[in-house]
Every structure is written in C-alpha cells, then in structure tokens.
Design a protein around this motif. Structure first.
Motif: not given
Length: 343
Positions: A127, A168, A180, A190, A193, A225
């Motif tokens: 990230y 992101q 995130c 979120g 990811m 993150c």
C-alpha cells in the motif's frame, strides 16, 4: 541461487541499526477387506454369522500445501517492464464489496519457471503513501521493490513474493479518504481490500495454502492500512510492515460514526490482544514526533500480537528514505512468513 520449491527460508533480519523488541512475545503459538472377508464370515450351521474383522484403514492423505488457481481468470495487461519482469494491471470488480478499483501485479521470475509449476508462492500486498487513487507508488521506480526482491532471492536472503499493489481510494480528494475501511454510507473499500483482493489472488495465482504466506506492507498512509488490515484480519494475514505510519483514523467521512471509527483504529486494535500477527513498525530517526508516535503505539501491543520496532538512522518521512527500507523489510518478512511450498 534460486530456492528449491519445498524450502521455507528462515533467516534472521540483520539490520545495520539496532532492532528493539518492545512488544509482548508471540503466544505459543484402502483396506484389505473385500469378497474374501465376506465369505469367511459365513458359518456352516444356522447360527448367526460372525462379523468379519474390520478392514484396516489407510492413513488420510496429507493436506496440500499449495492452493492452485480457482478461477475465473482475470484479464491482465502489461503496464511497465522492470529488470525483474513486467508489472501487470487489471480492474477488479469486487463481488463482496461492489467496489471497482485498479490492482497491479508482479510475479517473480520463478513463478513461470517450469521447475516451479506445482509450487505455491507467498503473497505480499503493498500500500502506498498519500491518497493512492488511481496509482500505487510501489509500481514505479521510486520504490523498486521488485528488483530488490529478485536480487535478494538470488542471494538466498528473501522469498520470491507475488506482489499485489491495489489502490486505496476512489477519489483524489483527501476529504473523501476511505482509510481502508467500510465507513458507513461510503464504498466498502475495507471489504474490497481484505476479501475481494485476496479472492482475486487465489483465483489467479498459485499461492501458499492458509495465511502463513500472506503479508502486507505500506508506507505513511499505506502503513496505517497495512497495520489495520493485519490486526482486523489475522485469519488472512500473518505479518505486516507499517513504515512510518500513523494510527488514528481522521477522515472527515467518519463524522457521526465515532464507534465505527474506533473499531477501525490501529491505535485501539493494537492493544486488543486478539490478533495473532507479527509486525515490524519503523520510524525515521530524524523526525522526533514520528519516532515518539510509533514507539508509543508499539508499546501498546498485547499478546498474541508481536511488534518489533526499527528506527532508521537519520530517516525522514520521504519516499527516498522509504526506498532504503526495502531490503530490511523483505528480509524481515522472509523470516516471519512461509516461503514457496510444493507437495
């Protein structure tokens, strides 16, 4: 020298500067029967037949260490060549989050070597700093982590990692930072990811089964993150390297959602004592505010979470100094995650 498919590299991280452990240690962690047996059970009188001896059972097969791609295959296009091979990109439409965002991929040269055709590889998700909307700095020559990894692999000092580099945010405006997380009323970045991106990786690439070969790393905002995702999802990630991070969510989008904000705060999560993960947190030695911030955060860790602290001598909060951290970070990740596996 390339690692053999069955080997798992375990090497201590020998950094030039002192490495200080400030957190609580990690908690300790076909039978032989058939028609002949049936005939033997028949008696010559009219009494009840005697039961045949139970057939011996063969030991169950060992679980596979390799997870082969499950599909469906994504459409990947080359966006850049590096000395260690091409970086590819796709747009991932998350089935669970509904979020659509760019994801870049780098496969180590060993991945396409026929000798490793049945080998699963560890996964490192990276990230970036800043808003990272439409870009990820780990894909360009500012942070040449792919070339460094290949050099270390050849020296026997690092795993050949599959590197995954997602965006992101979906908007470059910092007032719309998603941090995130699934902020109420906002796109569920979120979930994208923590669930959709790993699902994409498992669908497309040979990986190490289970979480032991999965890690996250990031700098600045990316550090926030990586720490948050590892602490919230220890079932997915084994290790994390947050470089020069901050720990309190501060996006304006959290307004009116304080309970949810705290639930997504690495500053709160680090002391919960619920995540069996290993982390290396770094700070630049030239920034007194940053070193205090990171040290205080590391000191809050409770078992089974383990956090080590590294202070980069003279380091500043700059991409040029993040670049200097790459070799040490890759060696630490190699010592704390599973390497390539084959059955």
């Amino acid at each position: 020298m390339l690692p053999q498919p069955r080997s798992v590299v375990r090497r201590p991280w020998a950094a030039a500067a002192a490495l200080l452990a400030l957190a609580v240690p990690l908690a300790a962690c076909g039978g032989s029967g058939g028609a002949g047996d049936a005939r033997a059970a028949i008696t010559t009188d009219h009494g009840p037949a005697k039961s045949a001896a139970p057939a011996s059972s063969a030991p169950p097969p060992k679980p596979s260490k390799v997870l082969m791609p499950t599909g469906p295959a994504a459409q990947l296009s080359k966006v850049r060549d590096t000395k260690a091979g091409p970086i590819m990109m796709t747009t991932l439409q998350g089935a669970k989050s509904g979020v659509s965002g760019k994801v870049w991929v780098w496969l180590p040269p060993q991945y396409d070597d026929p000798k490793y055709a049945k080998t699963g590889f560890p996964v490192l998700t990276l990230y970036a700093g800043g808003q990272s909307a439409g870009y990820n700095t780990w894909t360009d020559n500012q942070l040449p982590i792919q070339e460094v990894d290949q050099q270390l692999v050849e020296q026997g000092r690092a795993h050949p990692f599959i590197m995954i580099m997602p965006v992101q945010n979906l908007d470059s405006n910092e007032a719309k930072a998603l941090e995130c997380a699934d902020i109420p009323g906002q796109p569920k970045i979120g979930t994208w990811m923590a669930e959709d991106v790993p699902d994409f990786v498992r669908a497309n690439f040979r990986t190490v089964r289970g979480r032991d070969g999965w890690s996250v790393m990031g700098a600045s905002t990316g550090a926030f993150c990586s720490a948050k995702l590892a602490l919230q999802h220890p079932d997915v990630f084994r290790a994390a390297v947050p470089i020069d991070g901050y720990w309190n969510p501060d996006s304006p989008l959290w307004k009116g959602h304080e309970q949810e904000r705290l639930a997504n705060s690495p500053d709160q999560l680090i002391g919960a004592g619920t995540a069996d993960v290993r982390m290396l947190a770094t700070a630049g030695g030239a920034n007194a505010y940053e070193t205090k911030l990171v040290k205080n955060w590391v000191a809050k860790a409770k078992a089974p979470t383990t956090v080590e602290y590294y202070e980069q001598p003279g380091g500043k909060h700059l991409t040029s100094d993040f670049k200097k951290m790459i070799p040490n970070a890759l060696e630490w990740l190699t010592a704390n995650t599973a390497g390539p596996e084959s059955d």
